[in-house]
Design a protein around this motif. Structure first.
Motif, PDB file in Angstrom:
ATOM      1  N   ALA A  41      42.401 -13.981  57.562  1.00 26.60           N
ATOM      2  CA  ALA A  41      43.790 -13.637  58.027  1.00 26.60           C
ATOM      3  C   ALA A  41      43.927 -13.624  59.299  1.00 26.60           C
ATOM      4  N   LEU A  44      44.837 -17.117  60.615  1.00 26.92           N
ATOM      5  CA  LEU A  44      46.040 -17.135  60.326  1.00 26.92           C
ATOM      6  C   LEU A  44      46.802 -16.249  61.186  1.00 26.92           C
ATOM      7  N   LEU A  45      46.719 -14.978  61.287  1.00 26.08           N
ATOM      8  CA  LEU A  45      47.714 -14.307  62.169  1.00 26.08           C
ATOM      9  C   LEU A  45      47.780 -15.014  63.666  1.00 26.08           C
ATOM     10  N   VAL A  48      49.909 -18.124  63.424  1.00 29.86           N
ATOM     11  CA  VAL A  48      51.406 -17.584  63.547  1.00 29.86           C
ATOM     12  C   VAL A  48      51.909 -17.181  64.619  1.00 29.86           C
ATOM     13  N   CYS A 176      49.452 -16.380  55.471  1.00 30.56           N
ATOM     14  CA  CYS A 176      49.212 -15.172  56.339  1.00 30.56           C
ATOM     15  C   CYS A 176      49.630 -13.953  55.496  1.00 30.56           C
ATOM     16  N   ARG A 179      47.269 -13.247  52.631  1.00 28.73           N
ATOM     17  CA  ARG A 179      46.049 -12.679  52.981  1.00 28.73           C
ATOM     18  C   ARG A 179      46.293 -11.207  53.652  1.00 28.73           C
TER      19      ARG A 179
END
Length: 283
Positions: A41, A44-45, A48, A176, A179
């Motif tokens: 995560a 992914l964060l 993003v 995201c 997760r």
């Protein structure tokens, strides 16, 4: 391209499952789930935020939230089953959950051609045989079998939900959100489960295995992403079957690294799974 992406999803998911199964033999399964997903995560964060992915937010993200709720429990059940029984037996049985995304595809009007239908049948037969005759025997206890079946349908629902949530784009944001919900749900369950227990040795164990936990989380995310792209690029039913061949990877890794012995019927099953893959790729 659909076949290539779906097969890549199988490879990545198989590697993640093998790593997760190894970790749960020394660590609590839920801790493996939460920490590996938290590490994924984080990546992914960052992605993003760097790409402005929040602009892709839509009501379809509720499907990602649902996948995030289901995911920790499916993974927990699967990792516990892997810790109880041989990976080469438990992992193939988990793919029975493919009936969920395949059923969704058929319900939405998809009708695979004759070649694709034959490939699906051969691949599914191969996966069932790869489970081996131990399904009801001592090496796969009833508890492990029930956990595996629960995980299977959780994984299948997760595949269908992620594919639906990312239909309009915004795959990074979908993964995201999924997760982050995984962490919230799984973390809450972990805190409840650890209440009143001595956790002094848990953090050092987690720190010492941080590289493998990171690899498991990232491989799992990448597997989800490639499956979602495969399902949007062609037949969702075909993509689901090809992406569900990951047990062959897990079983081969268990054979090569852990020296788990595969029975002849399991070898035949793996061969049929590959044959079914080739039929689907050629159709």
């Amino acid at each position: 391209m659909t076949a290539l992406l779906a097969l890549s999803a199988s490879l990545l998911t198989g590697l993640a499952d093998f790593g997760g199964g190894v970790l749960t033999r020394r660590l609590p399964a839920l801790a493996v789930v939460v920490v590996s997903q938290a590490l994924a995560a984080t990546a992914l964060l960052a992605a993003v935020l760097a790409t402005g992915g929040w602009a892709d937010a839509s009501p379809a993200l509720w499907y990602a939230v649902a996948a995030g709720v289901i995911g920790p429990f499916a993974m927990l059940a699967f990792y516990r089953a892997l810790a109880l029984g041989p990976m080469g037996v438990v992992s193939p049985l988990a793919t029975i959950g493919v009936v969920v995304p395949v059923g969704v595809g058929l319900a939405l009007g998809e009708r695979p051609g004759p070649g694709q239908a034959a490939g699906i049948a051969v691949a599914v037969a191969g996966v069932v045989l790869a489970g081996g005759p131990e399904r009801g025997g001592p090496s796969a206890a009833r508890t492990a079998l029930l956990l595996t079946l629960a995980a299977a349908f959780g994984f299948g629902a997760n595949m269908a939900l992620i594919a639906h949530a990312s239909t309009g784009g915004g795959l990074l944001l979908v993964l995201c959100v999924q997760r982050l919900v995984n962490i919230a749900v799984g973390g809450t369950a972990l805190l409840i489960g650890l209440r009143g227990t001595d956790t002094s040795g848990l953090l050092p164990e987690l720190r010492s295995r941080l590289p493998l936990l990171t690899a498991v989380g990232l491989a799992d995310v990448a597997g989800n992403a490639t499956y979602a792209m495969a399902s949007h690029g062609g037949s969702a039913a075909v993509a689901a079957v090809l992406a569900s061949l990951y047990p062959v990877v897990t079983a081969l890794m268990a054979r090569g690294v852990l020296k788990e012995r595969l029975r002849p019927v399991q070898v035949v099953g793996a061969g049929l799974a590959v044959a079914g893959t080739l039929l689907l790729a050629a159709a």
